[in-house]
Design an enzyme around this catalytic site. Structure first.
Site, PDB file in Angstrom:
ATOM      1  N   ASN A  17     -76.621 -77.039  57.596  1.00 47.30           N
ATOM      2  CA  ASN A  17     -77.721 -77.999  57.466  1.00 47.30           C
ATOM      3  C   ASN A  17     -77.162 -79.424  57.632  1.00 47.30           C
ATOM      4  O   ASN A  17     -75.998 -79.598  57.998  1.00 47.30           O
ATOM      5  CB  ASN A  17     -78.386 -77.823  56.095  1.00 47.30           C
ATOM      6  CG  ASN A  17     -79.877 -78.090  56.144  1.00 47.30           C
ATOM      7  OD1 ASN A  17     -80.300 -79.091  56.742  1.00 47.30           O
ATOM      8  ND2 ASN A  17     -80.681 -77.247  55.541  1.00 47.30           N
ATOM      9  N   PHE A  56     -89.580 -81.346  53.498  1.00 43.85           N
ATOM     10  CA  PHE A  56     -90.378 -80.128  53.721  1.00 43.85           C
ATOM     11  C   PHE A  56     -91.870 -80.426  53.859  1.00 43.85           C
ATOM     12  O   PHE A  56     -92.729 -79.784  53.234  1.00 43.85           O
ATOM     13  CB  PHE A  56     -90.196 -79.105  52.586  1.00 43.85           C
ATOM     14  CG  PHE A  56     -88.835 -78.465  52.504  1.00 43.85           C
ATOM     15  CD1 PHE A  56     -87.891 -78.630  53.496  1.00 43.85           C
ATOM     16  CD2 PHE A  56     -88.501 -77.658  51.410  1.00 43.85           C
ATOM     17  CE1 PHE A  56     -86.630 -78.032  53.412  1.00 43.85           C
ATOM     18  CE2 PHE A  56     -87.253 -77.049  51.317  1.00 43.85           C
ATOM     19  CZ  PHE A  56     -86.326 -77.244  52.311  1.00 43.85           C
ATOM     20  N   ASN A  75     -82.643 -88.015  58.067  1.00 42.23           N
ATOM     21  CA  ASN A  75     -84.032 -87.700  57.745  1.00 42.23           C
ATOM     22  C   ASN A  75     -84.157 -87.347  56.276  1.00 42.23           C
ATOM     23  O   ASN A  75     -83.255 -86.788  55.665  1.00 42.23           O
ATOM     24  CB  ASN A  75     -84.557 -86.568  58.640  1.00 42.23           C
ATOM     25  CG  ASN A  75     -84.367 -85.194  58.027  1.00 42.23           C
ATOM     26  OD1 ASN A  75     -85.166 -84.758  57.186  1.00 42.23           O
ATOM     27  ND2 ASN A  75     -83.282 -84.522  58.392  1.00 42.23           N
ATOM     28  N   SER A 125     -81.258 -77.954  52.018  1.00 41.40           N
ATOM     29  CA  SER A 125     -81.808 -79.262  52.376  1.00 41.40           C
ATOM     30  C   SER A 125     -81.495 -80.267  51.277  1.00 41.40           C
ATOM     31  O   SER A 125     -81.694 -79.971  50.095  1.00 41.40           O
ATOM     32  CB  SER A 125     -83.318 -79.179  52.565  1.00 41.40           C
ATOM     33  OG  SER A 125     -83.846 -80.501  52.581  1.00 41.40           O
ATOM     34  N   LYS A 147     -78.906 -70.224  54.982  1.00 38.89           N
ATOM     35  CA  LYS A 147     -78.503 -71.490  55.611  1.00 38.89           C
ATOM     36  C   LYS A 147     -77.810 -72.373  54.577  1.00 38.89           C
ATOM     37  O   LYS A 147     -78.377 -72.666  53.526  1.00 38.89           O
ATOM     38  CB  LYS A 147     -79.717 -72.217  56.197  1.00 38.89           C
ATOM     39  CG  LYS A 147     -79.315 -73.472  56.983  1.00 38.89           C
ATOM     40  CD  LYS A 147     -80.434 -73.935  57.884  1.00 38.89           C
ATOM     41  CE  LYS A 147     -80.073 -75.197  58.640  1.00 38.89           C
ATOM     42  NZ  LYS A 147     -81.158 -75.647  59.508  1.00 38.89           N
ATOM     43  N   ASN A 176     -83.186 -82.888  50.751  1.00 38.83           N
ATOM     44  CA  ASN A 176     -84.375 -83.718  50.525  1.00 38.83           C
ATOM     45  C   ASN A 176     -85.402 -83.140  49.563  1.00 38.83           C
ATOM     46  O   ASN A 176     -86.465 -83.711  49.378  1.00 38.83           O
ATOM     47  CB  ASN A 176     -85.049 -84.025  51.870  1.00 38.83           C
ATOM     48  CG  ASN A 176     -84.098 -84.765  52.789  1.00 38.83           C
ATOM     49  OD1 ASN A 176     -83.424 -85.699  52.353  1.00 38.83           O
ATOM     50  ND2 ASN A 176     -83.995 -84.344  54.029  1.00 38.83           N
ATOM     51  N   THR A 177     -85.095 -81.992  48.986  1.00 36.87           N
ATOM     52  CA  THR A 177     -85.915 -81.463  47.896  1.00 36.87           C
ATOM     53  C   THR A 177     -85.034 -81.521  46.652  1.00 36.87           C
ATOM     54  O   THR A 177     -83.986 -80.868  46.626  1.00 36.87           O
ATOM     55  CB  THR A 177     -86.364 -80.013  48.190  1.00 36.87           C
ATOM     56  OG1 THR A 177     -87.238 -80.032  49.320  1.00 36.87           O
ATOM     57  CG2 THR A 177     -87.100 -79.398  47.004  1.00 36.87           C
TER      58      THR A 177
HETATM   59  C1  LIG Z   1     -85.848 -84.429  61.279  1.00 36.91           C
HETATM   60  C2  LIG Z   1     -85.138 -83.182  60.839  1.00 36.91           C
HETATM   61  C3  LIG Z   1     -85.813 -82.245  60.072  1.00 36.91           C
HETATM   62  C4  LIG Z   1     -85.166 -81.081  59.650  1.00 36.91           C
HETATM   63  N1  LIG Z   1     -85.849 -80.168  58.920  1.00 36.91           N
HETATM   64  C5  LIG Z   1     -85.244 -79.015  58.541  1.00 36.91           C
HETATM   65  C6  LIG Z   1     -85.934 -78.021  57.819  1.00 36.91           C
HETATM   66  O1  LIG Z   1     -87.126 -78.151  57.525  1.00 36.91           O
HETATM   67  N2  LIG Z   1     -85.253 -76.896  57.458  1.00 36.91           N
HETATM   68  C7  LIG Z   1     -83.938 -76.694  57.775  1.00 36.91           C
HETATM   69  O2  LIG Z   1     -83.372 -75.644  57.429  1.00 36.91           O
HETATM   70  N3  LIG Z   1     -83.257 -77.615  58.473  1.00 36.91           N
HETATM   71  C8  LIG Z   1     -83.862 -78.752  58.861  1.00 36.91           C
HETATM   72  N4  LIG Z   1     -83.163 -79.683  59.588  1.00 36.91           N
HETATM   73  C9  LIG Z   1     -81.741 -79.445  59.867  1.00 36.91           C
HETATM   74  C10 LIG Z   1     -81.497 -78.847  61.260  1.00 36.91           C
HETATM   75  O3  LIG Z   1     -82.100 -77.591  61.386  1.00 36.91           O
HETATM   76  C11 LIG Z   1     -79.967 -78.715  61.525  1.00 36.91           C
HETATM   77  O4  LIG Z   1     -79.419 -77.781  60.613  1.00 36.91           O
HETATM   78  C12 LIG Z   1     -79.232 -80.041  61.366  1.00 36.91           C
HETATM   79  O5  LIG Z   1     -79.995 -81.111  61.847  1.00 36.91           O
HETATM   80  C13 LIG Z   1     -77.893 -80.035  62.095  1.00 36.91           C
HETATM   81  O6  LIG Z   1     -78.060 -79.799  63.474  1.00 36.91           O
HETATM   82  P1  LIG Z   1     -78.139 -80.980  64.583  1.00 36.91           P
HETATM   83  O7  LIG Z   1     -76.959 -81.885  64.351  1.00 36.91           O
HETATM   84  O8  LIG Z   1     -78.123 -80.259  65.905  1.00 36.91           O
HETATM   85  O9  LIG Z   1     -79.414 -81.687  64.343  1.00 36.91           O
HETATM   86  C14 LIG Z   1     -83.800 -80.855  60.013  1.00 36.91           C
HETATM   87  C15 LIG Z   1     -83.131 -81.802  60.800  1.00 36.91           C
HETATM   88  C16 LIG Z   1     -83.778 -82.956  61.214  1.00 36.91           C
HETATM   89  C17 LIG Z   1     -83.026 -83.954  62.054  1.00 36.91           C
END
Ligand SMILES: Cc1cc2nc3c(=O)[nH]c(=O)nc-3n(C[C@H](O)[C@H](O)[C@H](O)COP(=O)(O)O)c2cc1C
Length: 305
Positions: free
Chosen positions: A212, A86, A82, A145, A183, A147-148
């Site tokens: 993350n 934000f 992804n 993140s 985080k 993506n920023t």
């Molecule tokens: C579509 C998407 C959007 C996410 N947005 C955020 C976010 O806004 N802030 C954040 O701290 N992590 C964000 N994450 C990261 C998740 O909170 C998590 O740390 C990461 O996906 C690893 O866990 P998972 O493998 O169970 O998905 C996002 C993940 C995905 C897939």
């Protein structure tokens, strides 16, 4: 309808309860940040059996995020890439919705607007922290993140220490303090992880969320593997567990860790707990496996307790 879902998914047992940084979690399986960025669904989502829900990442001003398409399923790899960036309606709008909380334990994940330069980032985090203060149970400082642009540079020792000390000072202005967690990215080197341990001890924040999404693309099969963004799901699992183990061992378990990254099965969850995680979070595993995963993990924890 909620009662129906609760009857299917909720596992209620005293032995699942966890007390950490002064908060009581009904069970250790939470929803990770990014799923309910704008705090629109947390009451409903809690009916799937989550012990806690992290909203955000929220920024001071609303922002659209990156152009679509910005989310890609990697079916063959059981992963997601992804680059949402934000997208959110801004912290003040979310506060209005958080006033309708029906007893869900909420984490508030905070970040900075894309247009805010890193030198002014502290102010953005402060705005979010103060706006959310009365409406969340714990805070998460998101500097990880991918993506920023440049956000992850805030993980460096100097800016991160300044940011966390500023938020600790804001926290101290209140009669009761709220736990602050950091985080982190899975792409930090051992040296950087040792820095994180030092920073947690210096700033006395309450804990770490590891991890993350990753910028690594190791071992992927799916055609979408070349998309830009953060990778989550099964391909992240081992690295995230490794980071948790490293932090837990090198810090002598001196702070709580929320383990997240690629939990798609009961075994993945148990591995993270064995590695030193105190609580768990799901995102991609929840999308691929559905809510039964939460129940299965909680039942497995009960069997092992
Ligand atoms: C579509 C998407 C959007 C996410 N947005 C955020 C976010 O806004 N802030 C954040 O701290 N992590 C964000 N994450 C990261 C998740 O909170 C998590 O740390 C990461 O996906 C690893 O866990 P998972 O493998 O169970 O998905 C996002 C993940 C995905 C897939």
């Amino acid at each position: 309808m909620p009662a129906f879902f609760r009857s299917i998914y909720l596992v209620e047992d005293k032995r699942l309860e966890r007390e950490l940084f002064g908060l009581k979690f009904k069970n250790p399986v939470g929803l990770a940040a990014g799923f309910d960025k704008d705090a629109k669904l947390y009451n409903e989502l809690s009916n799937f059996g989550f012990g806690f829900i992290e909203i955000g990442t929220l920024t001071p001003k609303p922002q659209a995020g990156n152009p679509k398409k910005r989310l890609f399923r990697l079916k063959e790899d059981s992963g997601i890439i992804n680059r949402m960036g934000f997208n959110n309606g801004g912290v003040h709008e979310a506060v209005g919705r958080l006033k309708k909380n029906k007893g869900v334990l909420i984490g508030g994940n905070i970040g900075k607007n894309k247009v805010t330069p890193n030198e002014e980032a502290v102010e953005d985090y402060k705005i979010c922290f103060n706006a959310l203060f009365d409406h969340v149970d714990y805070f998460v400082v998101n500097v990880s993140s991918p993506n920023t642009p440049n956000l992850r540079a805030l993980q460096d020792k100097e800016p991160l220490t300044e940011l966390l000390l500023t938020l600790k000072a804001e926290n101290a202005n209140n009669a009761i303090q709220k736990p602050i967690l950091l985080k982190i990215a899975p792409d930090l080197s051992d040296e950087q992880l040792l820095d994180i341990i030092d920073i947690v001890s210096e700033t006395k924040i309450e804990g770490v969320i590891a991890t993350n999404t990753t910028i690594s693309r190791e071992g992927l099969q799916s055609k979408n593997k070349t998309e830009a963004g953060g990778l989550s799901g099964i391909p992240l699992n081992n690295r995230s567990t490794e980071v948790i183990r490293f932090l837990s061992e090198k810090s002598n378990k001196s702070f709580p860790i929320i383990g997240v990254g690629g939990i798609h099965s009961v075994n993945d969850a148990m591995d993270k707990l064995d590695a030193g995680a105190d609580l768990l979070q799901l995102y991609t595993g929840f999308v691929f496996e559905g809510p039964k995963l939460i129940k299965n993990i909680n039942k497995a924890i009960l069997r092992s307790s």
